[in-house]
Design a protein around this motif. Structure first.
Motif, PDB file in Angstrom:
ATOM      1  N   THR A   1      39.359  45.047  35.417  1.00 27.29           N
ATOM      2  CA  THR A   1      40.400  44.074  35.733  1.00 27.29           C
ATOM      3  C   THR A   1      40.642  44.158  37.236  1.00 27.29           C
ATOM      4  O   THR A   1      40.763  45.252  37.787  1.00 27.29           O
ATOM      5  CB  THR A   1      41.697  44.406  34.979  1.00 27.29           C
ATOM      6  OG1 THR A   1      41.427  44.408  33.570  1.00 27.29           O
ATOM      7  CG2 THR A   1      42.795  43.403  35.294  1.00 27.29           C
ATOM      8  N   ILE A   2      40.731  42.996  37.890  1.00 25.59           N
ATOM      9  CA  ILE A   2      40.851  42.956  39.344  1.00 25.59           C
ATOM     10  C   ILE A   2      42.235  42.443  39.745  1.00 25.59           C
ATOM     11  O   ILE A   2      42.661  41.366  39.312  1.00 25.59           O
ATOM     12  CB  ILE A   2      39.772  42.053  39.975  1.00 25.59           C
ATOM     13  CG1 ILE A   2      38.375  42.538  39.593  1.00 25.59           C
ATOM     14  CG2 ILE A   2      39.933  42.000  41.490  1.00 25.59           C
ATOM     15  CD1 ILE A   2      38.034  43.930  40.059  1.00 25.59           C
TER      16      ILE A   2
ATOM     17  N   ARG B   1      40.889  38.510  36.491  1.00 23.83           N
ATOM     18  CA  ARG B   1      40.809  38.641  37.942  1.00 23.83           C
ATOM     19  C   ARG B   1      41.922  37.819  38.570  1.00 23.83           C
ATOM     20  O   ARG B   1      41.969  36.598  38.407  1.00 23.83           O
ATOM     21  CB  ARG B   1      39.464  38.138  38.469  1.00 23.83           C
ATOM     22  CG  ARG B   1      39.269  38.420  39.955  1.00 23.83           C
ATOM     23  CD  ARG B   1      38.079  37.663  40.506  1.00 23.83           C
ATOM     24  NE  ARG B   1      38.374  36.232  40.610  1.00 23.83           N
ATOM     25  CZ  ARG B   1      37.511  35.331  41.072  1.00 23.83           C
ATOM     26  NH1 ARG B   1      36.304  35.690  41.435  1.00 23.83           N
ATOM     27  NH2 ARG B   1      37.849  34.062  41.150  1.00 23.83           N
TER      28      ARG B   1
ATOM     29  N   LYS C   1      43.366  36.760  42.059  1.00 29.45           N
ATOM     30  CA  LYS C   1      43.143  36.660  43.499  1.00 29.45           C
ATOM     31  C   LYS C   1      44.181  35.685  44.033  1.00 29.45           C
ATOM     32  O   LYS C   1      44.120  34.489  43.779  1.00 29.45           O
ATOM     33  CB  LYS C   1      41.725  36.160  43.788  1.00 29.45           C
ATOM     34  CG  LYS C   1      41.405  36.023  45.263  1.00 29.45           C
ATOM     35  CD  LYS C   1      40.003  35.445  45.452  1.00 29.45           C
ATOM     36  CE  LYS C   1      39.703  35.235  46.932  1.00 29.45           C
ATOM     37  NZ  LYS C   1      38.377  34.578  47.121  1.00 29.45           N
TER      38      LYS C   1
ATOM     39  N   GLN D   1      40.647  33.978  35.037  1.00 29.53           N
ATOM     40  CA  GLN D   1      40.557  34.060  36.491  1.00 29.53           C
ATOM     41  C   GLN D   1      41.642  33.189  37.124  1.00 29.53           C
ATOM     42  O   GLN D   1      41.714  31.992  36.848  1.00 29.53           O
ATOM     43  CB  GLN D   1      39.180  33.597  36.984  1.00 29.53           C
ATOM     44  CG  GLN D   1      38.046  34.476  36.508  1.00 29.53           C
ATOM     45  CD  GLN D   1      36.722  34.113  37.144  1.00 29.53           C
ATOM     46  OE1 GLN D   1      36.633  33.922  38.358  1.00 29.53           O
ATOM     47  NE2 GLN D   1      35.684  34.009  36.333  1.00 29.53           N
TER      48      GLN D   1
END
Length: 250
Positions: free
Chosen positions: A66-67, A87, A89, A107
């Motif tokens: 997991t980001i 993710r 960002k 995402q």
């Protein structure tokens, strides 16, 4: 379900909220979570332990990590579950209005603004981006339009798996996007009524008058009433039960 990593959980909370608030452990961080940038985190409701969970349900995902890459601001107005492989960002602002679930491998790519309404969930392997990354020139008019626009998802939205939510998307409350590979790309208010079921690309109505049951206690009631040999094929909700409360997360 995997379990929170004690060391990662403590470190994340202390970095994000300082000593006094961090020791309340509002965020549970599970195994295999990579934090590249913490960013600015704001909790706008009374803090409860584990109200925000990052990286759970690892067994359902083939993605190794997991980001968390937050260079902007993320606001929490209630409980949020972020499943494994997701993710995030962000260099803009993300607002979770509470009782939200991001399915595994979702995402979020945000450079301006994203709002996710109360009791709204986004299914696994979906993509949400408020930008096109690049600019496009119209070769006839030589016009260049902005490559970003905020996304606002209404309350009680159920966005199914493998959906694509693009810049400028605004949805009304109480909708279901039911088909994988559906694409949301504009302001649907005034065009789509609440309690509409949608699908496809372009997105279009395929049903009306439906609301997903999110409440786990209500699901237990329905399983007892409907699942098993000899059980009826339909359960009719008594009229004295509030429909929205029956469906909403607790």
């Amino acid at each position: 379900m995997n379990y929170p990593n004690i060391f990662r959980t403590l470190l994340f909370n202390l970095r994000a909220f300082g000593l006094r608030r961090g020791l309340k452990l509002p965020v549970y961080v599970y195994s295999r979570v990579k934090v590249y940038n913490m960013g600015h985190l704001i909790i706008k409701t009374p803090i409860t332990k584990g109200m925000i969970r990052i990286g759970l349900l690892e067994s359902n995902s083939a993605v190794p990590y997991t980001i968390w890459n937050n260079k902007g601001s993320i606001e929490f107005e209630g409980n949020v579950w972020i499943n494994h492989g997701t993710r995030i960002k962000n260099s803009g602002t993300i607002v979770f209005h509470g009782n939200n679930i991001l399915g595994y491998e979702v995402q979020l790519d945000i450079i301006e603004h994203l709002e996710i309404g109360n009791n709204t969930t986004i299914g696994f392997c979906s993509e949400v981006t408020d930008n096109d990354s690049h600019y496009i020139v119209d070769i006839n008019t030589r016009e260049i339009k902005p490559n970003r626009k905020p996304i606002i998802l209404g309350n009680f939205n159920w966005i199914t798996s493998h959906s694509y939510i693009r810049k400028g998307t605004i949805t009304p409350d109480f909708i279901i996007v039911a088909s994988p590979n559906s694409v949301l790309r504009k302001d649907y208010r005034g065009e789509i009524e609440p309690y509409t079921t949608l699908a496809g690309n372009p997105l279009h109505a395929i049903g009306a008058g439906k609301l997903r049951v999110y409440n786990f206690d209500s699901e237990k009631i329905l399983n007892n009433a409907l699942v098993g040999e000899g059980k009826p094929s339909v359960y009719v909700l008594p009229k004295d039960i509030d429909l929205v409360k029956f469906c909403a997360f607790k």
